[in-house]
Motif scaffolding. Structure first.
Motif, PDB file in Angstrom:
ATOM      1  N   THR A 182       0.841  -1.201   0.000  1.00  0.00           N
ATOM      2  CA  THR A 182       0.000   0.000   0.000  1.00  0.00           C
ATOM      3  C   THR A 182       0.874   1.248   0.000  1.00  0.00           C
ATOM      4  OG1 THR A 182      -0.138   0.044   2.410  1.00  0.00           O
ATOM      5  CG2 THR A 182      -1.834  -1.190   1.231  1.00  0.00           C
ATOM      6  N   SER A 183       0.237   2.386  -0.245  1.00  0.00           N
ATOM      7  CA  SER A 183       0.956   3.663  -0.235  1.00  0.00           C
ATOM      8  C   SER A 183       0.544   4.482   0.975  1.00  0.00           C
ATOM      9  CB  SER A 183       0.666   4.449  -1.520  1.00  0.00           C
ATOM     10  OG  SER A 183       1.193   3.790  -2.641  1.00  0.00           O
ATOM     11  N   VAL A 184       1.475   5.228   1.484  1.00  0.00           N
ATOM     12  CA  VAL A 184       1.230   6.032   2.681  1.00  0.00           C
ATOM     13  C   VAL A 184       1.684   7.459   2.435  1.00  0.00           C
ATOM     14  CG1 VAL A 184       1.873   6.372   5.102  1.00  0.00           C
ATOM     15  CG2 VAL A 184       1.528   4.055   4.203  1.00  0.00           C
ATOM     16  N   LYS A 185       0.840   8.404   2.811  1.00  0.00           N
ATOM     17  CA  LYS A 185       1.186   9.814   2.638  1.00  0.00           C
ATOM     18  C   LYS A 185       1.434  10.453   4.001  1.00  0.00           C
ATOM     19  CE  LYS A 185      -1.001  12.512  -0.323  1.00  0.00           C
ATOM     20  NZ  LYS A 185      -2.031  13.373  -0.942  1.00  0.00           N
ATOM     21  N   ILE A 186       2.520  11.186   4.092  1.00  0.00           N
ATOM     22  CA  ILE A 186       2.865  11.928   5.310  1.00  0.00           C
ATOM     23  C   ILE A 186       2.890  13.404   4.965  1.00  0.00           C
ATOM     24  CG2 ILE A 186       4.594  12.288   7.107  1.00  0.00           C
ATOM     25  CD1 ILE A 186       5.615   9.436   6.489  1.00  0.00           C
ATOM     26  N   GLU A 187       2.218  14.195   5.788  1.00  0.00           N
ATOM     27  CA  GLU A 187       2.155  15.634   5.558  1.00  0.00           C
ATOM     28  C   GLU A 187       3.083  16.390   6.503  1.00  0.00           C
ATOM     29  OE1 GLU A 187      -2.448  16.193   4.015  1.00  0.00           O
ATOM     30  OE2 GLU A 187      -1.864  16.912   5.993  1.00  0.00           O
ATOM     31  N   CYS A 198      10.414  15.752   8.913  1.00  0.00           N
ATOM     32  CA  CYS A 198      10.543  16.858   7.975  1.00  0.00           C
ATOM     33  C   CYS A 198      11.040  18.094   8.715  1.00  0.00           C
ATOM     34  CB  CYS A 198       9.231  17.159   7.281  1.00  0.00           C
ATOM     35  SG  CYS A 198       8.007  17.988   8.301  1.00  0.00           S
ATOM     36  N   SER A 199      11.594  19.006   7.962  1.00  0.00           N
ATOM     37  CA  SER A 199      12.041  20.265   8.546  1.00  0.00           C
ATOM     38  C   SER A 199      11.840  21.381   7.542  1.00  0.00           C
ATOM     39  CB  SER A 199      13.504  20.182   8.971  1.00  0.00           C
ATOM     40  OG  SER A 199      14.334  20.024   7.837  1.00  0.00           O
ATOM     41  N   ALA A 200      11.803  22.583   8.047  1.00  0.00           N
ATOM     42  CA  ALA A 200      11.562  23.737   7.180  1.00  0.00           C
ATOM     43  C   ALA A 200      12.269  24.950   7.745  1.00  0.00           C
ATOM     44  CB  ALA A 200      10.062  24.012   7.073  1.00  0.00           C
ATOM     45  N   ARG A 201      12.555  25.882   6.843  1.00  0.00           N
ATOM     46  CA  ARG A 201      13.198  27.129   7.246  1.00  0.00           C
ATOM     47  C   ARG A 201      12.260  28.290   6.967  1.00  0.00           C
ATOM     48  NH1 ARG A 201      17.655  26.420   5.129  1.00  0.00           N
ATOM     49  NH2 ARG A 201      18.879  26.088   7.018  1.00  0.00           N
ATOM     50  N   ASP A 202      12.167  29.179   7.925  1.00  0.00           N
ATOM     51  CA  ASP A 202      11.344  30.372   7.772  1.00  0.00           C
ATOM     52  C   ASP A 202      11.921  31.278   6.684  1.00  0.00           C
ATOM     53  OD1 ASP A 202       9.988  32.752  10.208  1.00  0.00           O
ATOM     54  OD2 ASP A 202       9.875  32.697   8.031  1.00  0.00           O
ATOM     55  N   LEU A 203      11.114  31.585   5.686  1.00  0.00           N
ATOM     56  CA  LEU A 203      11.534  32.456   4.578  1.00  0.00           C
ATOM     57  C   LEU A 203      12.088  33.789   5.065  1.00  0.00           C
ATOM     58  CD1 LEU A 203       8.846  32.454   1.748  1.00  0.00           C
ATOM     59  CD2 LEU A 203      11.287  31.924   1.549  1.00  0.00           C
ATOM     60  N   THR A 254       3.349  26.270   2.691  1.00  0.00           N
ATOM     61  CA  THR A 254       3.219  25.747   4.047  1.00  0.00           C
ATOM     62  C   THR A 254       3.012  24.238   4.093  1.00  0.00           C
ATOM     63  OG1 THR A 254       0.837  26.181   4.039  1.00  0.00           O
ATOM     64  CG2 THR A 254       2.260  27.923   4.913  1.00  0.00           C
ATOM     65  N   LEU A 255       3.058  23.569   2.949  1.00  0.00           N
ATOM     66  CA  LEU A 255       2.756  22.140   2.951  1.00  0.00           C
ATOM     67  C   LEU A 255       3.653  21.369   1.989  1.00  0.00           C
ATOM     68  CD1 LEU A 255       0.994  19.675   3.701  1.00  0.00           C
ATOM     69  CD2 LEU A 255      -0.542  20.355   1.831  1.00  0.00           C
ATOM     70  N   SER A 256       4.256  20.319   2.522  1.00  0.00           N
ATOM     71  CA  SER A 256       4.988  19.353   1.702  1.00  0.00           C
ATOM     72  C   SER A 256       4.486  17.971   2.086  1.00  0.00           C
ATOM     73  CB  SER A 256       6.494  19.455   1.938  1.00  0.00           C
ATOM     74  OG  SER A 256       7.187  18.435   1.244  1.00  0.00           O
ATOM     75  N   THR A 257       4.365  17.093   1.114  1.00  0.00           N
ATOM     76  CA  THR A 257       3.927  15.735   1.413  1.00  0.00           C
ATOM     77  C   THR A 257       4.943  14.722   0.892  1.00  0.00           C
ATOM     78  OG1 THR A 257       2.644  15.573  -0.630  1.00  0.00           O
ATOM     79  CG2 THR A 257       1.485  16.343   1.336  1.00  0.00           C
ATOM     80  N   LEU A 258       5.098  13.675   1.661  1.00  0.00           N
ATOM     81  CA  LEU A 258       5.949  12.550   1.279  1.00  0.00           C
ATOM     82  C   LEU A 258       5.055  11.334   1.152  1.00  0.00           C
ATOM     83  CD1 LEU A 258       8.705  11.019   0.990  1.00  0.00           C
ATOM     84  CD2 LEU A 258       8.664  10.783   3.471  1.00  0.00           C
ATOM     85  N   THR A 259       5.035  10.725  -0.016  1.00  0.00           N
ATOM     86  CA  THR A 259       4.248   9.516  -0.212  1.00  0.00           C
ATOM     87  C   THR A 259       5.186   8.341  -0.425  1.00  0.00           C
ATOM     88  OG1 THR A 259       2.422  10.767  -1.218  1.00  0.00           O
ATOM     89  CG2 THR A 259       2.472   8.387  -1.602  1.00  0.00           C
ATOM     90  N   VAL A 260       5.066   7.365   0.448  1.00  0.00           N
ATOM     91  CA  VAL A 260       5.842   6.139   0.303  1.00  0.00           C
ATOM     92  C   VAL A 260       4.973   5.182  -0.520  1.00  0.00           C
ATOM     93  CG1 VAL A 260       7.050   4.280   1.489  1.00  0.00           C
ATOM     94  CG2 VAL A 260       6.883   6.549   2.555  1.00  0.00           C
ATOM     95  N   THR A 261       5.383   4.919  -1.732  1.00  0.00           N
ATOM     96  CA  THR A 261       4.570   4.113  -2.634  1.00  0.00           C
ATOM     97  C   THR A 261       4.934   2.637  -2.522  1.00  0.00           C
ATOM     98  OG1 THR A 261       6.111   4.359  -4.468  1.00  0.00           O
ATOM     99  CG2 THR A 261       4.389   6.035  -4.240  1.00  0.00           C
ATOM    100  N   SER A 262       3.906   1.797  -2.646  1.00  0.00           N
ATOM    101  CA  SER A 262       4.107   0.348  -2.584  1.00  0.00           C
ATOM    102  C   SER A 262       5.073   0.003  -1.433  1.00  0.00           C
ATOM    103  CB  SER A 262       4.665  -0.166  -3.912  1.00  0.00           C
ATOM    104  OG  SER A 262       4.727  -1.579  -3.916  1.00  0.00           O
ATOM    105  N   ALA A 263       4.644   0.366  -0.264  1.00  0.00           N
ATOM    106  CA  ALA A 263       5.520   0.225   0.901  1.00  0.00           C
ATOM    107  C   ALA A 263       5.843  -1.235   1.200  1.00  0.00           C
ATOM    108  CB  ALA A 263       4.860   0.880   2.115  1.00  0.00           C
ATOM    109  N   HIS A 264       7.051  -1.448   1.665  1.00  0.00           N
ATOM    110  CA  HIS A 264       7.505  -2.763   2.086  1.00  0.00           C
ATOM    111  C   HIS A 264       8.089  -2.651   3.489  1.00  0.00           C
ATOM    112  CE1 HIS A 264       7.249  -3.492  -2.276  1.00  0.00           C
ATOM    113  NE2 HIS A 264       6.988  -4.739  -1.918  1.00  0.00           N
ATOM    114  N   PRO A 265       8.229  -3.779   4.168  1.00  0.00           N
ATOM    115  CA  PRO A 265       8.725  -3.724   5.548  1.00  0.00           C
ATOM    116  C   PRO A 265      10.035  -2.960   5.710  1.00  0.00           C
ATOM    117  CG  PRO A 265       7.819  -5.887   5.123  1.00  0.00           C
ATOM    118  CD  PRO A 265       7.773  -5.148   3.804  1.00  0.00           C
ATOM    119  N   GLU A 266      10.896  -3.008   4.709  1.00  0.00           N
ATOM    120  CA  GLU A 266      12.176  -2.282   4.831  1.00  0.00           C
ATOM    121  C   GLU A 266      12.007  -0.772   4.783  1.00  0.00           C
ATOM    122  OE1 GLU A 266      11.474  -4.578   2.552  1.00  0.00           O
ATOM    123  OE2 GLU A 266      12.082  -3.949   0.534  1.00  0.00           O
ATOM    124  N   ASP A 267      10.795  -0.321   4.424  1.00  0.00           N
ATOM    125  CA  ASP A 267      10.518   1.123   4.450  1.00  0.00           C
ATOM    126  C   ASP A 267      10.109   1.598   5.839  1.00  0.00           C
ATOM    127  OD1 ASP A 267       8.892   0.692   1.261  1.00  0.00           O
ATOM    128  OD2 ASP A 267      10.966   1.293   1.671  1.00  0.00           O
TER     129      ASP A 267
END
Lengths: 117, 110
Positions: free
Chosen positions: A17-22, A94-99, A75-88
């Motif tokens: 399955t795929s998982v999205k992290i915001e 995440c981190s961000a810098r103030d403009l 203000t938003l970045s997403t990371l989607t782990v596609t076709s996740a496997h146990p090694e994932d």
């Protein structure tokens, strides 16, 4: 200080399955966000640099098609782990810098723990 | 290329004793240096940072660090450790993105 929020803080999913992290900057804008991965008892490894309105820049050895990054707004970045496997399974931060800041400080989210069964 | 070395993987100190965590860096220009602390299962908290100016930097929770350009070091110190200081400590260098050291795990004995 500035606040970066990640969601979900933990997620369990089935293999394939795929998982999205915001990652959201709550009180500041960020043209650039960074995604790190941390294995148990290890340090943080930079995976990719997320650029608002353009493609992410991936570190060597990180699969672009596996870890999809989208930075749709300041203000938003997403990371989607596609076709996740146990090694994932890992802790993703995440981190961000103030403009508007010239201090160079990165603000970190609380992290998202992914477990793939 | 940027790199950070934390030579000590694990340090144990007694409560009330002084602490020094070592950090050495490699960086092509004037470095931006940071120390972060991470409790188990949690995110990172910034302890202190150095960009320029006074080489002795004061941080939160009674921590300080000294930038020594000649030694390429940015060691973290605390005069008297509390049990609540037990955690993982990361040194980081860089701008805009950070490179992290491997971390030093601090155990505090009662």
């Amino acid at each position: 200080g500035a606040v970066v929020s990640q969601h979900p803080s933990w997620v369990i999913c089935k293999s394939g399955t795929s998982v999205k992290i915001e990652c959201r900057s709550l009180d500041f804008q960020a043209t650039t966000m960074f995604w790190y991965r941390q294995f148990p008892k290890q340090s943080l490894m930079l995976m990719a640099t997320s650029n608002e309105g353009s493609k992410a820049t991936y570190e060597q050895g990180v699969e672009k098609d596996k870890f999809l990054i989208n930075h749709a707004s300041l203000t938003l970045s997403t990371l989607t782990v596609t076709s996740a496997h146990p090694e994932d399974s890992s802790f993703y931060i995440c981190s961000a810098r103030d403009l508007t800041s010239n201090t160079g400080e990165l603000f970190f989210g609380e992290g998202s723990r992914l477990t793939v069964l | 290329a940027q790199s950070v070395t934390q030579p000590d993987i694990h340090i144990t100190v007694s409560e009330g004793a002084s602490l020094e965590l070592r950090c050495n860096y490699s960086y092509g220009a004037t470095p931006y240096l940071f120390w972060y602390v991470q409790s188990p299962g949690q995110g990172l908290q910034l302890l202190l940072k150095y960009f320029s100016g006074d080489t002795l930097v004061q941080g939160i929770k009674g921590f300080e660090a000294e930038f020594k350009r000649s030694q390429s070091s940015f060691n973290l110190r605390k005069p008297s450790v509390h049990w609540s200081d037990a955690a993982e400590y990361f040194c980081a260098v860089g701008n805009p993105y950070m490179r992290f050291g491997a971390g030093t795990r601090l155990t505090v004995k009662p």
